[in-house]
Structure formats: structure tokens, C-alpha cells
Design an enzyme around this catalytic site. Structure first.
Site, PDB file in Angstrom:
ATOM      1  N   SER A  37       0.839  -1.191   0.000  1.00  9.10           N
ATOM      2  CA  SER A  37       0.000   0.000   0.000  1.00  9.10           C
ATOM      3  C   SER A  37       0.884   1.254   0.000  1.00  9.10           C
ATOM      4  O   SER A  37       2.114   1.167   0.091  1.00  9.10           O
ATOM      5  CB  SER A  37      -0.920  -0.008   1.222  1.00  9.10           C
ATOM      6  OG  SER A  37      -0.165  -0.023   2.420  1.00  9.10           O
ATOM      7  N   TYR A  38       0.228   2.414  -0.071  1.00  7.42           N
ATOM      8  CA  TYR A  38       0.973   3.678  -0.172  1.00  7.42           C
ATOM      9  C   TYR A  38       1.932   3.812   1.007  1.00  7.42           C
ATOM     10  O   TYR A  38       1.515   3.736   2.173  1.00  7.42           O
ATOM     11  CB  TYR A  38      -0.008   4.845  -0.183  1.00  7.42           C
ATOM     12  CG  TYR A  38       0.641   6.160  -0.545  1.00  7.42           C
ATOM     13  CD1 TYR A  38       1.115   6.400  -1.819  1.00  7.42           C
ATOM     14  CD2 TYR A  38       0.774   7.176   0.411  1.00  7.42           C
ATOM     15  CE1 TYR A  38       1.704   7.602  -2.164  1.00  7.42           C
ATOM     16  CE2 TYR A  38       1.364   8.386   0.089  1.00  7.42           C
ATOM     17  CZ  TYR A  38       1.834   8.595  -1.202  1.00  7.42           C
ATOM     18  OH  TYR A  38       2.427   9.787  -1.528  1.00  7.42           O
TER      19      TYR A  38
END
Length: 222
Positions: A37-38
Site C-alpha cells: 500500500s501507499y
């Protein structure tokens, strides 16, 4: 003695002491490739309805931590998996794997190392508290007092995913089981003695992971 599982990751838990700029570039490449994820976030709390099973999907066949993931998936299906609550900074969710990386999918040691660290840290946030029992043996010889402290792990918990953190917790393992049977007043044979010159050493510097965990524990924002 107990040790709570780590908070969800708001940083890239790299296994290598490389400059943060290097780690950040590798993390961004993993994100744009759809593996994590980010990576730029300050939140340590998963959002409501976070898909734990989706994040673990594909890892149940991993030779290193597959059995642990299978256990977590079963526990999740039974509704018995509780996420540790951290801080919602209002930006992005904590870093987690978004899909499994098959062998050969990641090129280069840094990418594989960082991805593995993200996966292991994520798994650790889902595992139980680590619990150990401490014992102390005090003995006297030649008018000198000696103490030996050791631990018997009752529940290894999150340390299954992050075994390298055992030393940082001060757990002393590997002492023969016969020491557990020693009672007050017992006489033990002195096999050998050795005088060693030694000096106290300064503590090691905190890693980024240890620093952030300590700040979270003491309510200090990042």
C-alpha cells in the site's frame, strides 16, 4: 513478562540500515508495482472494514510463514482476529502488503528484502502478545555473588513473525532445563572459573522502527 505486538507500520520497516531516501525509493517502486500500500503515511490504525484476508491472500503457501498465515486466516474467518488500535492521522492506512509476490517477481535484493519486511511486520501486528517467564539463579562462590537470569517463552506470539526482535526484548533463551529444578539451598559443583576484564558498552542507536514504536507508546506524534 509480556510484550505487545507492534503497531501497524507507518514507515518502511527495512531490514537494512540504508539511507531513508534509498528505502523510500524502493518502497515507492513496490507501491507502483502493486505489492504494498501507499508507503508515505503517519497512520498506525487500520480503517474500519480493513480486508485482513485480502492482505494475507497468497501468503499461506509461503515456505517461511505460510503456517502462521493459514492460522490467521482461520482465526479471521471465525471472527476472532482483533486488530491493534493505533492512531488515525487522517492520511493513508498503515503500510501493508496488497498482493503476494511470487518467486522472481521482485528483482534485486533491496526490493525483496523490504517487501519481506513489510509482510512480516504486517503479520506480527495480527499475532498475539509475546509472553515469557523469567527465572533467576543466585549463587555464591569464593565470597562472590553471581546471578543468572533466563526466560522460558510461554507464548511466542508476534515473535514468530519477527524473531530478530527477541534480542531487543532482552529474552535470554537456551539455558538447560535442569536449571529450572534448582532449589534454594542446593549446592552446585564449581566446574571452572575465569576472570575476564570487560567494560560497559553504550546502548545501540534506536532503529527507525524502535523510535516510532517508543513515540507511539508514549503518546508522542510523528
Amino acid at each position: 513478562a509480556t510484550s505487545q505486538r507492534p503497531f501497524p507500520s507507518a514507515y518502511s520497516p527495512s531490514p537494512d540500515p540504508k539511507p531513508q531516501a534509498v528505502n523510500g525509493k524502493v518502497a515507492e517502486d513496490l507501491y507502483t508495482s502493486g505489492f504494498i500500500s501507499y508507503p508515505r503515511t503517519e497512520s498506525t490504525r487500520y480503517p474500519a472494514g480493513f480486508d485482513v484476508a485480502g492482505a494475507l491472500a497468497g501468503h499461506e503457501t509461503d515456505p517461511a510463514h505460510g503456517p502462521i498465515v493459514q492460522w490467521l486466516l482461520l482465526k479471521s474467518q471465525a471472527g476472532g482476529l482483533q486488530l491493534r488500535s493505533g492512531v488515525d492521522a487522517g492520511d493513508h492506512p498503515p503500510i501493508s502488503p496488497t498482493r503476494a509476490a511470487p518467486r522472481g517477481a521482485l528483482r534485486g535484493g533491496p526490493a525483496r528484502g523490504l517487501y519481506t519486511a513489510v509482510v512480516r511486520h504486517f503479520i506480527a501486528t495480527l499475532l498475539p502478545t509475546a509472553t515469557a517467564e523469567q527465572s533467576c539463579l543466585a549463587a555464591e562462590a569464593s565470597d562472590e555473588r553471581f546471578e543468572l537470569r533466563w526466560h522460558r517463552v510461554i507464548e511466542r506470539g508476534w515473535l514468530h513473525a519477527l524473531p530478530h526482535r527477541t534480542e531487543g526484548l532482552g529474552l535470554v533463551e537456551g539455558i538447560p532445563l535442569s536449571f529450572d529444578a534448582v532449589k534454594q539451598g542446593d549446592e552446585l559443583p564449581l566446574v571452572a572459573s575465569e576472570l575476564v576484564d570487560a567494560w560497559t558498552q553504550p546502548p545501540t542507536e534506536l532503529t527507525e522502527a524502535q523510535l516510532i514504536e517508543a513515540m507511539d507508546r508514549n503518546g508522542i506524534g510523528t
